[in-house]
Design a protein around this motif. Sequence first.
Motif, PDB file in Angstrom:
ATOM      1  N   LEU A 239       0.832  -1.209   0.000  1.00 43.63           N
ATOM      2  CA  LEU A 239       0.000   0.000   0.000  1.00 43.63           C
ATOM      3  C   LEU A 239       0.869   1.262   0.000  1.00 43.63           C
ATOM      4  O   LEU A 239       0.657   2.191  -0.784  1.00 43.63           O
ATOM      5  CB  LEU A 239      -0.921   0.003   1.224  1.00 43.63           C
ATOM      6  CG  LEU A 239      -1.753   1.269   1.379  1.00 43.63           C
ATOM      7  CD1 LEU A 239      -2.857   1.335   0.322  1.00 43.63           C
ATOM      8  CD2 LEU A 239      -2.367   1.370   2.770  1.00 43.63           C
ATOM      9  N   GLN A 240       1.847   1.286   0.890  1.00 45.99           N
ATOM     10  CA  GLN A 240       2.692   2.481   1.002  1.00 45.99           C
ATOM     11  C   GLN A 240       3.516   2.687  -0.273  1.00 45.99           C
ATOM     12  O   GLN A 240       3.657   3.805  -0.770  1.00 45.99           O
ATOM     13  CB  GLN A 240       3.599   2.363   2.233  1.00 45.99           C
ATOM     14  CG  GLN A 240       2.791   2.354   3.535  1.00 45.99           C
ATOM     15  CD  GLN A 240       3.625   1.950   4.737  1.00 45.99           C
ATOM     16  OE1 GLN A 240       4.259   2.779   5.368  1.00 45.99           O
ATOM     17  NE2 GLN A 240       3.657   0.668   5.027  1.00 45.99           N
ATOM     18  N   THR A 242       2.715   1.646  -3.234  1.00 40.67           N
ATOM     19  CA  THR A 242       1.796   2.044  -4.307  1.00 40.67           C
ATOM     20  C   THR A 242       1.449   3.530  -4.201  1.00 40.67           C
ATOM     21  O   THR A 242       1.432   4.245  -5.201  1.00 40.67           O
ATOM     22  CB  THR A 242       0.497   1.198  -4.228  1.00 40.67           C
ATOM     23  OG1 THR A 242       0.864  -0.174  -4.365  1.00 40.67           O
ATOM     24  CG2 THR A 242      -0.483   1.568  -5.317  1.00 40.67           C
ATOM     25  N   ALA A 243       1.190   3.986  -2.986  1.00 39.84           N
ATOM     26  CA  ALA A 243       0.767   5.382  -2.810  1.00 39.84           C
ATOM     27  C   ALA A 243       1.820   6.355  -3.336  1.00 39.84           C
ATOM     28  O   ALA A 243       1.493   7.319  -4.035  1.00 39.84           O
ATOM     29  CB  ALA A 243       0.474   5.662  -1.342  1.00 39.84           C
ATOM     30  N   ASN A 247       1.650   8.341  -7.180  1.00 42.09           N
ATOM     31  CA  ASN A 247       1.688   9.801  -7.105  1.00 42.09           C
ATOM     32  C   ASN A 247       2.578  10.391  -8.185  1.00 42.09           C
ATOM     33  O   ASN A 247       2.223  11.396  -8.799  1.00 42.09           O
ATOM     34  CB  ASN A 247       2.168  10.237  -5.720  1.00 42.09           C
ATOM     35  CG  ASN A 247       1.222  11.221  -5.085  1.00 42.09           C
ATOM     36  OD1 ASN A 247       1.584  12.339  -4.791  1.00 42.09           O
ATOM     37  ND2 ASN A 247      -0.020  10.807  -4.902  1.00 42.09           N
ATOM     38  N   ARG A 252      -3.832  10.902  -7.983  1.00 39.22           N
ATOM     39  CA  ARG A 252      -3.964  11.554  -6.668  1.00 39.22           C
ATOM     40  C   ARG A 252      -5.168  11.075  -5.859  1.00 39.22           C
ATOM     41  O   ARG A 252      -5.183  11.180  -4.641  1.00 39.22           O
ATOM     42  CB  ARG A 252      -4.094  13.075  -6.850  1.00 39.22           C
ATOM     43  CG  ARG A 252      -2.930  13.710  -7.620  1.00 39.22           C
ATOM     44  CD  ARG A 252      -1.738  13.834  -6.698  1.00 39.22           C
ATOM     45  NE  ARG A 252      -0.539  14.293  -7.374  1.00 39.22           N
ATOM     46  CZ  ARG A 252      -0.258  15.556  -7.675  1.00 39.22           C
ATOM     47  NH1 ARG A 252      -1.135  16.492  -7.396  1.00 39.22           N
ATOM     48  NH2 ARG A 252       0.876  15.885  -8.238  1.00 39.22           N
ATOM     49  N   ILE A 254      -7.406   8.309  -4.301  1.00 40.05           N
ATOM     50  CA  ILE A 254      -7.369   6.873  -3.976  1.00 40.05           C
ATOM     51  C   ILE A 254      -8.606   6.505  -3.164  1.00 40.05           C
ATOM     52  O   ILE A 254      -8.921   7.150  -2.156  1.00 40.05           O
ATOM     53  CB  ILE A 254      -6.094   6.499  -3.186  1.00 40.05           C
ATOM     54  CG1 ILE A 254      -4.852   6.744  -4.045  1.00 40.05           C
ATOM     55  CG2 ILE A 254      -6.144   5.029  -2.739  1.00 40.05           C
ATOM     56  CD1 ILE A 254      -3.541   6.267  -3.437  1.00 40.05           C
ATOM     57  N   CYS A 256     -10.112   3.724  -0.879  1.00 41.98           N
ATOM     58  CA  CYS A 256      -9.682   2.554  -0.084  1.00 41.98           C
ATOM     59  C   CYS A 256     -10.891   1.678   0.209  1.00 41.98           C
ATOM     60  O   CYS A 256     -11.825   2.126   0.895  1.00 41.98           O
ATOM     61  CB  CYS A 256      -9.083   3.017   1.239  1.00 41.98           C
ATOM     62  SG  CYS A 256      -7.636   4.053   1.018  1.00 41.98           S
ATOM     63  N   LEU A 286      -2.386   5.994   4.949  1.00 40.27           N
ATOM     64  CA  LEU A 286      -2.179   6.958   3.853  1.00 40.27           C
ATOM     65  C   LEU A 286      -2.302   8.402   4.338  1.00 40.27           C
ATOM     66  O   LEU A 286      -1.575   9.284   3.903  1.00 40.27           O
ATOM     67  CB  LEU A 286      -3.174   6.696   2.712  1.00 40.27           C
ATOM     68  CG  LEU A 286      -3.011   5.359   1.985  1.00 40.27           C
ATOM     69  CD1 LEU A 286      -4.046   5.206   0.890  1.00 40.27           C
ATOM     70  CD2 LEU A 286      -1.608   5.202   1.404  1.00 40.27           C
ATOM     71  N   ARG A 290       0.601  11.255   4.077  1.00 38.29           N
ATOM     72  CA  ARG A 290       0.395  12.562   3.436  1.00 38.29           C
ATOM     73  C   ARG A 290       0.607  13.722   4.415  1.00 38.29           C
ATOM     74  O   ARG A 290       1.319  14.674   4.123  1.00 38.29           O
ATOM     75  CB  ARG A 290      -1.036  12.630   2.868  1.00 38.29           C
ATOM     76  CG  ARG A 290      -1.358  13.951   2.178  1.00 38.29           C
ATOM     77  CD  ARG A 290      -2.844  14.108   1.952  1.00 38.29           C
ATOM     78  NE  ARG A 290      -3.571  14.179   3.220  1.00 38.29           N
ATOM     79  CZ  ARG A 290      -4.870  13.947   3.362  1.00 38.29           C
ATOM     80  NH1 ARG A 290      -5.581  13.603   2.320  1.00 38.29           N
ATOM     81  NH2 ARG A 290      -5.452  14.037   4.555  1.00 38.29           N
ATOM     82  N   LEU A 307      -2.487  13.341  -1.806  1.00 40.93           N
ATOM     83  CA  LEU A 307      -3.572  12.362  -1.947  1.00 40.93           C
ATOM     84  C   LEU A 307      -4.923  12.966  -1.580  1.00 40.93           C
ATOM     85  O   LEU A 307      -5.016  13.772  -0.642  1.00 40.93           O
ATOM     86  CB  LEU A 307      -3.327  11.160  -1.025  1.00 40.93           C
ATOM     87  CG  LEU A 307      -2.039  10.355  -1.239  1.00 40.93           C
ATOM     88  CD1 LEU A 307      -1.822   9.378  -0.093  1.00 40.93           C
ATOM     89  CD2 LEU A 307      -2.094   9.608  -2.563  1.00 40.93           C
ATOM     90  N   LEU A 309      -8.284  11.280  -0.379  1.00 42.86           N
ATOM     91  CA  LEU A 309      -8.605   9.926   0.077  1.00 42.86           C
ATOM     92  C   LEU A 309     -10.113   9.683   0.189  1.00 42.86           C
ATOM     93  O   LEU A 309     -10.842  10.472   0.790  1.00 42.86           O
ATOM     94  CB  LEU A 309      -7.969   9.681   1.447  1.00 42.86           C
ATOM     95  CG  LEU A 309      -6.435   9.722   1.471  1.00 42.86           C
ATOM     96  CD1 LEU A 309      -5.927   9.647   2.903  1.00 42.86           C
ATOM     97  CD2 LEU A 309      -5.862   8.579   0.640  1.00 42.86           C
TER      98      LEU A 309
END
Length: 460
Positions: A239-240, A242-243, A247, A252, A254, A256, A286, A290, A307, A309
């Motif tokens: 996850l981290q 990918t974020a 980016n 921008r 996402i 979840c 996330l 951010r 992001l 979210l």
Amino acid sequence: MAKTELLIKGPIFGCRMCGNCLLQETAFICPMECPKGMRNGPCGGVTPEKNCYVDETRKCVWYAIYKRALKTGREEILLEVLPPLDYDKVGTETWGDVVRQVRRIGTKEFIGSFFLKDKKKKDEVWDSVFKTIRQPEWWKGDSQYHSKPSAEPASDLEKRLLNGDFIIVTEVTPPLSAKKDKLIKDIESVKPFVTAINFTDSSSARPKMSSIACSSVAVELNAEPILQITSRDITRTGLQATAIGVNVMGIRNILCITGDNARIGSSPVSSMNLVDIDSVQMLWILRRMRDEGIYLDGRTMKVPPKLFLGAATSPFASDPVLQAIKDHKKVNAGAQFFQTNLIFEPDRLDLWLEQLDKRGILDKVYILVGIAPLKSYKVAHYLHTKVPGVNLPEKILTRMEKAGESAPEEGVQIALEMIDSIKNKKGINGIHIMTLGWEAMVQRVVTESGLNPPTPLKGG
Ligand code: SF4
């Protein structure tokens, strides 16, 4: 000690020896029997009988936790964002930690708390013992709302919502093969009519072109993607990574989500015990990346990702009071926008919106309501009977069935009626047209819905 703990806690609380005990927060019912590994509340799949949609022979464990918490006046503790498992601890006992904490605050005070009539005081003593156990230093979860420190919008979608625009987003179905012609055609066809486009992440637990690949194609075409990530298919590390990775690709937004369980997906069924994080934990991780520029392990980063979210919500999955608790938790964890499940009963939305309002979160989250133009009676029936949290009233099913060959036209009319009844509700900020593979209908639905003509996407 571990064996003794299992012998006692197993029959009483349904304990699975996760080694990361949350019982004090979960009304003394162990949540580990949830097949999706949810540690922060129910998914959107509770059946009308309050059974688990993955295994309908069992009651939803989270429904039971919520009911007991409400009965004992402990529902507010359910808002605390709980951490994923520390696998170093799985299978080990927690009693050693409890004994150490009790000694720290004083054994006499702890035992005395059992006889306290003042509930607030009692909770304080218990929290001083158990909170340090369930909230390790690397997580520091709480039940507070955390506003975004920077006012700068991360995406066009966020900017337009901040401006107060009524938003239309849609989704484009990811291809089933390694060819992108249809994907490009669909993105180009909906782009002028919407602010952003969702790409599902192997919906129904069946593999398709990845959401990241589809989102990257959208960026190339100057369309704004909403990248859906399911916790079913990702670990905390993934996850981290990918974020920050997406980016730099210009992605921008996402969304979840927990995702459909493997059991309803393709055969042979994959392991259902691999859930590493749930959607609330994804949001928490996330948001901290951010806003605080930190990884889950505490390392800092020089340039945090930008992001916007989002989270999914299923207003009719269970009692609106319970659903609002889960939604409140998502907002506290970091959800800035919600995309709802498909709605076919606009009046029922009011009860849920009322609950969000009561919780003071209606002005803290943008709500985009899911609408679908139904293409046939078969689609309508499938949604009603097979998709968790989606309910079609008898009169809509009858209309679709009676329409015969005109069913697609009837489906569009129903979608337009839905938009008309939803667009002016307090707290609703936009519509999410879920195409179910019928992208060609987006232009018509947007044009005939009476909504303001959409402003072009950047570069569009
Ligand atoms: S319905 Fe969802 S939350 Fe409840 S036990 Fe089943 S998978 Fe878990």
